[in-house]
Enzyme design. Structure first.
Site, mmCIF file in Angstrom:
data_model
loop_
_atom_site.group_PDB
_atom_site.id
_atom_site.type_symbol
_atom_site.label_atom_id
_atom_site.label_comp_id
_atom_site.label_asym_id
_atom_site.label_seq_id
_atom_site.Cartn_x
_atom_site.Cartn_y
_atom_site.Cartn_z
ATOM 1 N N SER A 143 1.101 -1.092 -0.143
ATOM 2 C CA SER A 143 0.066 0.112 -0.162
ATOM 3 C C SER A 143 0.871 1.107 0.115
ATOM 4 O O SER A 143 2.270 1.072 0.086
ATOM 5 C CB SER A 143 -0.920 -0.103 1.296
ATOM 6 O OG SER A 143 -0.202 0.546 2.392
ATOM 7 N N TYR A 161 0.336 -1.970 10.877
ATOM 8 C CA TYR A 161 0.060 -1.848 9.653
ATOM 9 C C TYR A 161 1.078 -1.424 8.658
ATOM 10 O O TYR A 161 1.608 -2.094 7.720
ATOM 11 C CB TYR A 161 -1.354 -1.353 9.115
ATOM 12 C CG TYR A 161 -1.902 -1.515 7.491
ATOM 13 C CD1 TYR A 161 -2.406 -2.790 7.248
ATOM 14 C CD2 TYR A 161 -1.522 -0.337 6.846
ATOM 15 C CE1 TYR A 161 -2.465 -2.792 6.006
ATOM 16 C CE2 TYR A 161 -1.913 -0.609 5.476
ATOM 17 C CZ TYR A 161 -2.458 -1.681 4.981
ATOM 18 O OH TYR A 161 -2.795 -2.197 3.640
#
Length: 266
Positions: free
Chosen positions: A145, A158
């Protein structure tokens, strides 16, 4: 000239295909000609997507896979090879997030996110990579991401996991290039999924994010098609150890501004 983007005759494993981006990736690869192995922790959730892929004229083999279960990983690879005889492409998509201020993150939160997103991705790549090494061919696409390259508040574990995915991919690329295997990271920007729907329901947040995207909108499902097909195909044969950000320019760090044009005296 041969169509470098044609995936006819190729077999692609796409993890985490019960919903969201995993289905986007699988659909794009099937439309380009690939047969699929689709996975989920709950295999019953794959039936509708399997039917969709088969309606395109491609094959789709549903297999139960928990990326934190070593036996599941080994079984997935065994069944895939038994069915198709090969694995050409891996899209390592399965992942999750836990949103919590850094001061409130628990040990369990950290282990859940890092083990799923980083440890799970590595061991799926390892198991599939062994098959690819034998055939001296493979395309591994690890899904990251924007947080592979910058940090965001409230999702510390994350961000750590996605940064790790990028470095892991570079390490695998360095080690497996001699076997004809490329390893790259596909990093989507802001795409609405079931996992982040709560953010998109927040209108002020959505306006803020949209203002940060030079192309003026969040991503749409088909915006990822070209990127995943490119990294899965022979068009990217000389591309490895790289990150491809598909984010509408979000990671430029730009914000849109109103520029007033005033007439100048002659």
């Amino acid at each position: 000239m041969e169509n470098l983007f044609d995936l006819s005759g190729k077999v692609a494993v796409v993890t985490g295909t019960s919903r969201g981006l995993g289905q986007y990736f699988g659909r794009a690869l099937a439309q380009a000609g690939a047969d699929l192995v689709i996975t989920s922790r709950d295999v019953s959730r794959l039936s509708e997507f399997q039917e969709e892929i088969e309606a395109l004229g491609r094959r789709a083999l549903p297999i139960k896979l928990d990326v934190l279960n070593e036996s599941d990983i080994e079984n997935m690879v065994r069944l895939a090879v038994a069915e198709y005889g090969r694995i050409d492409i891996l899209v390592n998509n399965a992942g999750l997030n836990i949103r919590r201020p850094a001061a409130e993150v628990t040990w369990k939160d950290w282990d859940t996110v890092l083990n799923t997103n980083l440890k799970g991705s590595f061991f799926v790549a390892q198991a599939v990579g062994k098959v690819m090494i034998e055939r001296r061919y493979g395309r591994i696409i690890n899904i990251g991401s924007c947080t592979c390259v910058f940090g965001m508040e409230g999702i510390g574990p994350y961000c750590a996991s996605r940064g790790g995915v990028l470095q892991m991919s570079r390490s695998l690329a360095a080690e497996w290039g001699r076997h004809g295997i490329t390893v790259n990271v596909l990093a989507p920007g802001w795409f609405q999924t079931a996992q982040n729907k709560v953010l998109y329901d927040n209108k002020p947040w959505l306006e803020y994010i949209t203002d940060r995207i030079p192309l003026g909108r969040p991503g749409q499902p088909n915006d990822l098609d070209g990127a995943v097909i490119f990294l899965a195909s022979d068009a990217s044969a000389y591309v490895t150890g790289q990150i491809l950000l598909v984010d509408g320019g979000f990671t430029t760090g730009a914000t849109r501004a109103i520029v007033e044009t005033k007439s100048q005296p002659k």
